[in-house]
Design an enzyme around this catalytic site. Structure first.
Site, PDB file in Angstrom:
ATOM      1  N   GLU A  59       9.200  15.776  11.040  1.00 57.83           N
ATOM      2  CA  GLU A  59       8.519  14.629  11.646  1.00 57.83           C
ATOM      3  C   GLU A  59       8.663  13.436  10.717  1.00 57.83           C
ATOM      4  OE1 GLU A  59       4.302  14.860  12.614  1.00 57.83           O
ATOM      5  OE2 GLU A  59       4.291  12.787  13.304  1.00 57.83           O
ATOM      6  N   GLU A 233      -0.696  20.635  13.755  1.00 58.09           N
ATOM      7  CA  GLU A 233      -0.581  19.774  12.574  1.00 58.09           C
ATOM      8  C   GLU A 233      -1.792  20.011  11.679  1.00 58.09           C
ATOM      9  OE1 GLU A 233      -0.510  15.700  14.153  1.00 58.09           O
ATOM     10  OE2 GLU A 233      -2.684  15.682  14.240  1.00 58.09           O
TER      11      GLU A 233
HETATM   12  P1  C2E Z   1       0.251  11.793  13.283  1.00 58.91           P
HETATM   13  O1  C2E Z   1       1.546  11.559  13.960  1.00 58.91           O
HETATM   14  O2  C2E Z   1      -0.761  12.591  14.008  1.00 58.91           O
HETATM   15  O3  C2E Z   1       0.645  12.455  11.901  1.00 58.91           O
HETATM   16  C1  C2E Z   1      -0.135  13.394  11.217  1.00 58.91           C
HETATM   17  C2  C2E Z   1      -0.797  12.824   9.986  1.00 58.91           C
HETATM   18  O4  C2E Z   1      -1.410  13.902   9.262  1.00 58.91           O
HETATM   19  C3  C2E Z   1       0.131  12.157   8.994  1.00 58.91           C
HETATM   20  O5  C2E Z   1      -0.602  11.090   8.408  1.00 58.91           O
HETATM   21  C4  C2E Z   1       0.399  13.260   7.977  1.00 58.91           C
HETATM   22  O6  C2E Z   1       0.766  12.780   6.706  1.00 58.91           O
HETATM   23  C5  C2E Z   1      -0.961  13.912   7.927  1.00 58.91           C
HETATM   24  N1  C2E Z   1      -0.891  15.313   7.512  1.00 58.91           N
HETATM   25  C6  C2E Z   1       0.182  16.128   7.449  1.00 58.91           C
HETATM   26  N2  C2E Z   1      -0.153  17.361   7.032  1.00 58.91           N
HETATM   27  C7  C2E Z   1      -1.477  17.334   6.813  1.00 58.91           C
HETATM   28  C8  C2E Z   1      -2.420  18.322   6.356  1.00 58.91           C
HETATM   29  O7  C2E Z   1      -2.105  19.479   6.079  1.00 58.91           O
HETATM   30  N3  C2E Z   1      -3.719  17.927   6.272  1.00 58.91           N
HETATM   31  C9  C2E Z   1      -4.122  16.658   6.585  1.00 58.91           C
HETATM   32  N4  C2E Z   1      -5.410  16.360   6.446  1.00 58.91           N
HETATM   33  N5  C2E Z   1      -3.256  15.706   7.007  1.00 58.91           N
HETATM   34  C10 C2E Z   1      -1.959  16.043   7.126  1.00 58.91           C
HETATM   35  P2  C2E Z   1       0.096   9.680   8.100  1.00 58.91           P
HETATM   36  O8  C2E Z   1       1.472   9.884   7.570  1.00 58.91           O
HETATM   37  O9  C2E Z   1      -0.865   8.865   7.311  1.00 58.91           O
HETATM   38  O10 C2E Z   1       0.231   9.039   9.542  1.00 58.91           O
HETATM   39  C11 C2E Z   1      -0.904   8.704  10.301  1.00 58.91           C
HETATM   40  C12 C2E Z   1      -0.542   8.311  11.709  1.00 58.91           C
HETATM   41  O11 C2E Z   1       0.189   7.092  11.729  1.00 58.91           O
HETATM   42  C13 C2E Z   1       0.342   9.316  12.416  1.00 58.91           C
HETATM   43  O12 C2E Z   1      -0.455  10.396  12.899  1.00 58.91           O
HETATM   44  C14 C2E Z   1       0.937   8.459  13.510  1.00 58.91           C
HETATM   45  O13 C2E Z   1       0.060   8.363  14.607  1.00 58.91           O
HETATM   46  C15 C2E Z   1       1.036   7.100  12.841  1.00 58.91           C
HETATM   47  N6  C2E Z   1       2.433   6.857  12.410  1.00 58.91           N
HETATM   48  C16 C2E Z   1       3.080   7.312  11.311  1.00 58.91           C
HETATM   49  N7  C2E Z   1       4.359   6.855  11.271  1.00 58.91           N
HETATM   50  C17 C2E Z   1       4.521   6.107  12.396  1.00 58.91           C
HETATM   51  C18 C2E Z   1       5.634   5.376  12.952  1.00 58.91           C
HETATM   52  O14 C2E Z   1       6.762   5.346  12.429  1.00 58.91           O
HETATM   53  N8  C2E Z   1       5.406   4.712  14.140  1.00 58.91           N
HETATM   54  C19 C2E Z   1       4.191   4.747  14.778  1.00 58.91           C
HETATM   55  N9  C2E Z   1       4.053   4.080  15.935  1.00 58.91           N
HETATM   56  N10 C2E Z   1       3.146   5.448  14.287  1.00 58.91           N
HETATM   57  C20 C2E Z   1       3.304   6.115  13.114  1.00 58.91           C
HETATM   58 MG    MG Z   2       2.865  12.558  15.019  1.00 54.14          MG
HETATM   59 MG    MG Z   3      -0.814  14.039  15.214  1.00 57.44          MG
HETATM   60 MG    MG Z   4      -2.902  11.978  14.137  1.00 54.56          MG
END
Ligand code: C2E
Ligand code: MG
Ligand code: MG
Ligand code: MG
Length: 276
Positions: A59, A233
Site C-alpha cells: 500500500e 489493517e
Molecule cells: P489508511 O489508508 O486507512 O492507511 C492506514 C493508516 O494506518 C496509515 O496511516 C498507516 O501508516 C497506519 N498503520 C499501518 N499499520 C498500522 C498499525 O499496525 N497500527 C496503527 N495504529 N496504524 C497503522 P498514515 O500513513 O498516516 O495515513 C493516514 C491516512 O491518510 C490513510 O489511511 C489514507 O486515508 C490517507 N492517505 C495516505 N496517503 C494518501 C494518498 O496518497 N492519497 C490520499 N488521498 N490519501 C492518503
Molecule cells: Mg488505505
Molecule cells: Mg484504512
Molecule cells: Mg484509515
C-alpha cells in the site's frame, strides 16, 4: 507540589517558544511549493497473505519530507490538499512514483493507492491511471484503488459510473476503513468493489474487545457472501494476526509485519522476508 508545577510551566513556555520559532503553516501556497520541489515521497507498507505468509502487495502511503520540519504524515496535508484543489496533483505523484517502483521491483506485487473522494468526479483519474499504466507497462489488474465509504455519498450515480468504468478497465477497487463511515448495504452490494478493508480501530482492539471480534467476524462473512476479499489493517501483534486468520480474513498489514517504508527500506525488507 510547587516545584513540579513550576517545572512544567517552564517546560511549556520553552516548548511554545520553540514551536513559534519554526511555525509550520500548511496552505495552498506551501503545498504548491512543496509539490514543485518534489518533497512528497510515497512510502510502502507490505500486505501479507495471513495463511501462507506470502507478500501479495504494497500500500502506498504519502509522506511529506519537509526540509525544516522533517517527515509529515498525511493527516497534516491531505485534508488541505483536498480543500485547495491540489489533491489531484498529489494523486498523480502517488501513481507515478508507485508505478515506477513496482516496475523496478520486477515482481508481481499489487499496488494499493488511496484515492480521495474528490477525485471520483470525472474522467480525469481514469485518464491519469491509463497514462501511467502504459508508460510503466503495468496491468490495471495489479492496481488497487482504496476508497472510503463516503466517496460515493455526494453524487452516488456519477460515482457509480466512474467506479464501474474503472472496474471495466481492470482496476481493482477496495473499500478502505470499512465500518467507520456511513454506507448503506444496498450501495455496497451495487458497487463493483473486489476487496473490503477492515478498519484498524477494530483490529487494534480485538485482543481486549469481544465486540470488535464480532464486528470483524460479521464483516468477513458479509464480504464473503458478496464475493469480496478481506484485508485487515492495523495488525500490531501476532495475537491479532492469528485471530484474524482464524476468523477467515485473507490478508493483512500492520506494524507487526512492517511499518510504511521508503523505497530503499522496502527493497531490503522484501529481501529479508523472502518475497516472491
Ligand atoms: P489508511 O489508508 O486507512 O492507511 C492506514 C493508516 O494506518 C496509515 O496511516 C498507516 O501508516 C497506519 N498503520 C499501518 N499499520 C498500522 C498499525 O499496525 N497500527 C496503527 N495504529 N496504524 C497503522 P498514515 O500513513 O498516516 O495515513 C493516514 C491516512 O491518510 C490513510 O489511511 C489514507 O486515508 C490517507 N492517505 C495516505 N496517503 C494518501 C494518498 O496518497 N492519497 C490520499 N488521498 N490519501 C492518503
Ligand atoms: Mg488505505
Ligand atoms: Mg484504512
Ligand atoms: Mg484509515
Amino acid at each position: 507540589n510547587m516545584l513540579s508545577d513550576l517545572t512544567s510551566v517552564d517546560l511549556f513556555a520553552d516548548l511554545t517558544t520553540a514551536l513559534r520559532g519554526q511555525k509550520f503553516v500548511v496552505d495552498h501556497d506551501t503545498l504548491q511549493e512543496a509539490l514543485h520541489k518534489n518533497e512528497f515521497i510515497l512510502y510502502y507498507q507490505p500486505q501479507v497473505n495471513l495463511l501462507s505468509g506470502e507478500i501479495i502487495g504494497l500500500e502506498g502511503l504519502m509522506r511529506w519530507h519537509h526540509p525544516q520540519s522533517g517527515i509529515k504524515l498525511p493527516e497534516v496535508f491531505i485534508p488541505i490538499a483536498e480543500e485547495t484543489g491540489l489533491i489531484d496533483q498529489l494523486t498523480e505523484i502517488a501513481i507515478a512514483q508507485g508505478f515506477n517502483f513496482i516496475k523496478k521491483l520486477n515482481s508481481m506485487l499489487s499496488l494499493s493507492l488511496n484515492i480521495s473522494a474528490r477525485s471520483i468526479k470525472d474522467n480525469h483519474l481514469v485518464q491519469v491511471l491509463n497514462k501511467y499504466c502504459q508508460q510503466f507497462d503495468i496491468a490495471p489488474q495489479r492496481v488497487v484503488l482504496e476508497l472510503t465509504e463516503t466517496t460515493t455519498m455526494k453524487d452516488p450515480e456519477k460515482a457509480q459510473d466512474i467506479l464501474n468504468h474503472l472496474r471495466t478497465k481492470g482496476f481493482r477497487l477496495s473499500i478502505d476503513d470499512f465500518g467507520t463511515g456511513y454506507s448503506s448495504m444496498a450501495q455496497l452490494a451495487q458497487l463493483p468493489f473486489s476487496e473490503l478493508k477492515i478498519d484498524k480501530s477494530f483490529v487494534t482492539t480485538m485482543e481486549h474487545s469481544p465486540k470488535s471480534i464480532k464486528v470483524i467476524a460479521s464483516t468477513i462473512n458479509l464480504a464473503e457472501s458478496l464475493g469480496m476479499a478481506t484485508i485487515a489493517e492495523g495488525i500490531e501483534n501476532s495475537i491479532a494476526a492469528i485471530g484474524l486468520r482464524e476468523l477467515g480474513c485473507h490478508f493483512g498489514q500492520g506494524y507487526y509485519f512492517a511499518r510504511p517504508m521508503d523505497q530503499q527500506a522496502t527493497v531490503q525488507w522484501l529481501k529479508s522476508w523472502g518475497a516472491p
